[in-house]
Motif scaffolding. Structure first.
Motif, PDB file in Angstrom:
ATOM      1  N   TYR A 155       0.817  -1.138   0.005  1.00  0.00           N
ATOM      2  CA  TYR A 155       0.095   0.016   0.027  1.00  0.00           C
ATOM      3  C   TYR A 155       0.795   1.073   0.042  1.00  0.00           C
ATOM      4  O   TYR A 155       0.504   2.271  -0.698  1.00  0.00           O
ATOM      5  CB  TYR A 155      -0.961  -0.082   1.302  1.00  0.00           C
ATOM      6  N   LEU A 156       1.896   1.278   0.743  1.00  0.00           N
ATOM      7  CA  LEU A 156       2.851   2.401   0.925  1.00  0.00           C
ATOM      8  C   LEU A 156       3.884   2.336  -0.184  1.00  0.00           C
ATOM      9  O   LEU A 156       4.762   3.434  -0.300  1.00  0.00           O
ATOM     10  CB  LEU A 156       3.454   2.449   2.224  1.00  0.00           C
ATOM     11  N   ASN A 157       3.887   1.383  -0.956  1.00  0.00           N
ATOM     12  CA  ASN A 157       4.958   1.291  -2.084  1.00  0.00           C
ATOM     13  C   ASN A 157       6.484   1.212  -1.429  1.00  0.00           C
ATOM     14  O   ASN A 157       7.375   1.975  -1.923  1.00  0.00           O
ATOM     15  CB  ASN A 157       4.744   1.966  -3.163  1.00  0.00           C
ATOM     16  N   THR A 158       6.601   0.839  -0.606  1.00  0.00           N
ATOM     17  CA  THR A 158       8.114   0.802   0.217  1.00  0.00           C
ATOM     18  C   THR A 158       9.260   0.532  -0.565  1.00  0.00           C
ATOM     19  O   THR A 158      10.276   0.876  -0.600  1.00  0.00           O
ATOM     20  CB  THR A 158       8.021   0.181   1.608  1.00  0.00           C
ATOM     21  N   ALA A 159       8.828  -0.805  -1.571  1.00  0.00           N
ATOM     22  CA  ALA A 159      10.018  -1.194  -2.414  1.00  0.00           C
ATOM     23  C   ALA A 159      10.576  -0.230  -3.385  1.00  0.00           C
ATOM     24  O   ALA A 159      11.718  -0.307  -3.745  1.00  0.00           O
ATOM     25  CB  ALA A 159       9.510  -2.375  -2.933  1.00  0.00           C
ATOM     26  N   ALA A 160       9.878   1.198  -3.397  1.00  0.00           N
ATOM     27  CA  ALA A 160      10.250   1.854  -4.408  1.00  0.00           C
ATOM     28  C   ALA A 160      10.975   2.967  -3.959  1.00  0.00           C
ATOM     29  O   ALA A 160      11.351   3.932  -4.634  1.00  0.00           O
ATOM     30  CB  ALA A 160       9.098   2.414  -5.406  1.00  0.00           C
TER      31      ALA A 160
END
Length: 252
Positions: free
Chosen positions: A15-20
């Motif tokens: 949801y928070l797109n942490t990998a990017a």
């Protein structure tokens, strides 16, 4: 209702797109506790006071914006860090922390939620050309005197801000929660009437005064309370679990 810790962490990270997002600390699960979660306590910083409050509330998981293991820190588990980690581990409480992902998220992010709380219509990024800048640009429906907007900030955040009055009414606003005072030049280049952040440096006064804009330093802690609350509420609705925000007072 119970949700598996691994599922909660995976879905929240997506949801928070942490990998990017390249950050100064690990985002996501920093301390692993029990394998299932039914009660989440959220707060701004994983201080010992917040951990002790989470223990009293029988939390399974502590959700924060400011967690641990920052780049450049001494990695040894001693002193203050040892006390915090010992309390979490002894009580089987997981620590889930999100830094920049929680600053920039368009729905539950610190800057988006702060802007909405202050009645600012969000128009875009503070600096689309500089990825280090995580602030936003927006405007008020009608211009206000700087003193009127400073009073709105005080009433919304519950603390009197430091502020500098510019030479024109305030309608176009740039803001960056936390320690974003170094981005005042981007705000000036964007043509704002007022720039708001959490902290102020000595030179911030001169930048604002000599460029004719108003400036507000509303507190690092105070400007970053909305995002973690919004994320906690998202978790509660998404997973059918309990969430409570606990505010440990911090004047800075």
């Amino acid at each position: 209702m119970l949700i598996a810790l691994t599922d909660l962490v995976k879905q929240t990270g997506d949801y928070l797109n942490t990998a990017a997002i390249n950050d100064y600390c690990p985002n996501g699960l920093q301390v692993q506790g029990r394998g299932e979660v039914s009660r989440v306590i959220s707060g701004v910083t994983a201080s010992l006071a917040l951990i002790e409050a989470a223990i009293r509330q029988q939390a399974d998981l502590l959700l924060v914006h400011h967690g641990y293991f920052w780049k450049g820190e001494n990695p040894c588990i001693v002193g203050m860090r040892q006390k915090r980690l010992k309390a979490l581990l002894a009580n089987d409480i997981s620590l889930l922390a999100y830094h920049l992902p929680l600053d920039i998220h368009p729905e539950v992010g610190n800057n988006a939620t702060l802007g909405r709380a202050l009645g600012i219509a969000i128009e875009g990024e503070l600096s689309a050309s500089n990825p280090r800048v995580v602030g936003l640009l927006g405007s008020l429906p009608v211009p206000l005197a700087a003193s009127e907007f400073a009073l709105r900030v005080q009433q919304t955040l519950g603390r009197a801000p430091q502020w500098v009055e510019g030479d024109r009414p305030v309608q176009r606003i740039g803001w960056c929660s936390g320690g974003g005072q170094g981005f005042i030049d981007e705000a000036i280049d964007a043509g704002v009437d007022l720039y708001l952040t959490g902290e102020a440096s000595e030179q911030t006064f001169h930048s604002a005064r000599e460029n004719g804009i108003s400036f507000i330093a509303a507190g690092h802690h105070a400007t970053e309370r909305f995002g973690v609350q919004a994320l906690g509420e998202w978790m509660a609705k998404r997973f059918g679990i309990e969430h409570q925000f606990i505010d440990c007072p911090n004047p800075f």
